[in-house]
Design an enzyme around this catalytic site. Sequence first.
Site, short mmCIF file in Angstrom:
data_model
loop_
_atom_site.label_atom_id
_atom_site.label_comp_id
_atom_site.label_asym_id
_atom_site.label_seq_id
_atom_site.Cartn_x
_atom_site.Cartn_y
_atom_site.Cartn_z
CD GLN A 1 -2.74 -1.27 2.61
OE1 GLN A 1 -2.80 -0.14 3.21
NE2 GLN A 1 -3.25 -2.29 3.10
CB CYS A 2 3.69 2.31 2.24
SG CYS A 2 2.68 2.33 3.41
CB THR A 3 5.71 5.17 -1.57
OG1 THR A 3 4.62 5.86 -1.88
CG2 THR A 3 6.76 5.49 -2.90
CB VAL A 4 7.79 -0.46 -0.57
CG1 VAL A 4 9.02 -1.02 -0.23
CG2 VAL A 4 7.02 -0.50 0.78
#
Length: 976
Positions: free
Chosen positions: A843-846
């Site tokens: 979901q996050c900007t990895v």
Amino acid sequence: MEAAAARPLQVAAIGVCAETGFWDSLRRLKLDVLGTDDSPIPITGYYTPRQYEKIASLFRICPESILPPSANSFGDRNNCPVPGTLLNTNNMRGFQNLDRALILRAEAKKVTSLSKAFIEWRKSSETTVVPFFLINITQDSTATVRHLKDWKACQGNGQKLLFGFYDHGNRGFPGWALRNYIAFVSLRCKIEKVQFFCYREKRGHPDLQQSLIGEASFLAPHGWDAPDYVPEAIGWEGETIGKEYKEMKPKEIDLSSINPASQDEEKQLMHLKLMGWRHFAVNLDKLSSARCLLLGAGTLGCEVARLLMTWGVRKLTVVDNGCVSMSDLVKQSLYTDKDCGVPRVTAIVPHLKERCSAVEVEGIQMEIPILGHNISASNAASVLDDCKRLQTLVDSNDVVFLLNETRESMWLPTLLCADKNKIAIAALLKYDSYLVMRHGAGPGIKGGGMDEVIAQIENLSTEDALGRQRLGCCFCSDIASLVNSEYTGTLDQHSTVISPGLTSVASGKAVELFARMLHHPDEIHAPGDIAGTDTEHQLGLLPHQMQGSLSKCVLSTVLCNSSSNCIACSNAVLSEYRRRGFYFVMQAINCPTHLKELTNISDLKKPFACSKISASIPVNLEKLSSARCLLLGAGTLGCDVARILMTTISLTMVEHTFQDCGVRKITIVDSGRVVVSNLARQSLYTSDDRDSPKASAILGHLKERCPSVIAEGIKMEIPMPGHPVSPNEAASVLEECKRLQELVASHDAIFLLTDTRESRWLPTLLCANENKIAITAALGYDSYLVMRHGAGPGTSRGNPDGDAAADKLSAEDALGRQRLGCYFCNDVVAPVDSVSNRTLDQQCTVTRPGLASIASGRAADLFTRLLHHPDGIHAQGEIAGTNSEGPLGLLPHQIRGSLSQYNLLTLLGYSSSNCTACSNAVLSEYQRRGMDFVMQVINEPTYLEDLTGITDLMKSAAYSQVEWIDEADDDEIDML
């Protein structure tokens, strides 16, 4: 007197207090240890006997609750431990899908399972808390507190037994724990009537007056000892309304009381911690303690400093001698109009702190002594002081970034780094080509038996301290530049004339090279890797040099060993410097030919190859400034692309004067707000923008850098397939569809910079229908895709008489050429909801922090080349390695790059007849039904598979027997 009639046992519910510290501990455990592991976690809760008459004790879950039982010594008489289980889901959908009735039944079965099993009562140590105990009262009224395991030994002889427990309840009702306690004792001990003792306290002392004694009977349910028996149970925390019991909805916990500074730092580092979930465990301690010296606070310096903070670096020193000018604002990402006239090293400090309050940054204004700049007698003392100061700075830092604007200004730092064996990373730019490299280690010492001081001067080895061949520095393969280029070149040569996207590409690669090197076990001594070779390291290859060109769309890794003739790192130069110190440096600055004699240079080698600038660059300034660009997404990609677009062909040479020109009409669409984790990664926002809509916050920052830009921000959601719309939402979603349609129709180029695959579907459809330029940038963990969509279809006459209604969409574009594909042309499934079932790292900007800068530079550069092509959107796709007649170089269809493998591919793909976004079947249906079709797709995305024939295609291909490869995990975790 008749005995009192039996009545139902009434108990007081126990309140639960989950302390803020518990959630903080759980968050750290999840981020740092568990990752994607969603196995249940054993935890321990605590409660105390009631302490105050009118206040029941709470069941507490605290930071110590998360510790494993073997390491948990927190319990005491005021903190009775209660073992439990935390159900650890990876996303909201997993939480919502928990079957609470099933969970409650499983917990209820544990009570009966314990009762049926033979229990070996564990002997408690002196420090063990026993909240359940036995009181043995003899015939002479002597009371003894004993372990429950002794209940059989206490039978008979007229003894009375009370089953006691620490009671959290208040007033006349026992606490909730009594229910299970009685059931357990009745079933385990086969006692029909249980006499109990509710032990309470008052401010730490026994309160026998308020403690309760009672008797309760529990008739074993029929069949309770059957293997599959599960008793009826209640127990979810809830509230009683009259005679009804209503389960409460999930609670939301306010964590704002956690130390704000600590919380901010955790959020800014979260993307690095999440990298360890699936990819690579980042050494945050090593990164945060690395002391980085940046020589140059200009175009490269601003970008590298910001990206280093994104990688977790927290100790920066920046050296520069210039002041911020108006022409710097669109090129140098950190400065604003308020900084004009201010020294760069003064201006850069607060801008870095605005993005990361934890960073320790020092700005030092000084001139770096430059090779070939003759020193007058009056300036000799100050130049010597600058040399000594630079030596001190190099010595006190771990890594030195050479981001100077001239090659000769890199000579002294290179020499000092080689002498002190410091990591040095250089970035050089020339119009649309770049070189990024790491310098090799300094020389080791040959043999032994010699005074160490003398050996350091006269006995230098051609190998490093590990006995390996030394890698070269930025002067080893280019020894032609020995004089002051600032005063011998033409106007374009001694000004920073570079293709605007180049700085972002080179900065991203320089910082990624640093991070990769810092994580190599040999660090500065690591050998150089070449693209195409295998590596087992999770961060991929560690090259020595990277040379790239935007116009040719090429990237090569080069390996070069240290040269014995190098003017900066050769043994001859280092020995002379160690012998004579700064007297040698001063001589070299005044007379660089001395270096030629010292190193026995006979043939000057060719400098790093780059594209040459013609006297007039064919850039259509009016076309650039009038182009109306729509950016969908105002996050990491959106900020960088917007800033670079304003710079497009900055300092363009027209009739030997420079004009600052770029895109001046920009509309930005985003639905999000600025949060603290955005600040270091998204180049335009500062701490003042927190909680502000990105679409409005970005406007002021664009104006600060370019007052002439006409920018509009629109806060809106982009409707997406697979995100069903309720009847109450239908009208507003339909309005957003229509608004997006109007925005696409009124702009010339649309940049798809959103964070999910499905959010690109409607813009792609609209662009194909309106025949608009569409540029997509998509990021994976360490790879990226930048592409231009093909033109929309032309029409073919279905009726010789020219009946417009009979016109059909053609398989070709308006110029009769085969259409290039869009972002969805290679898909074999319709876009659906890719968010709800993702884990936190998805979901996050990895992504690796330098990746967005590289992709943004490529996207802006691709747009510029497309805009200047005579065929515009109809231009054919070109492949690297072929000759291009275009004045601005190659115009590819797709560019795919990888940071781990250091490869760059240009790909060509044509529009698919089964595409869910740009195929004739989809476009025809959209033109026939309009937004009704769009709304149906939003609610039923699989309808697209039926419409485009994908369903039949999969059936005919014996889909169940084919192993399809899903690349979504790699390519579709995108930045906002």
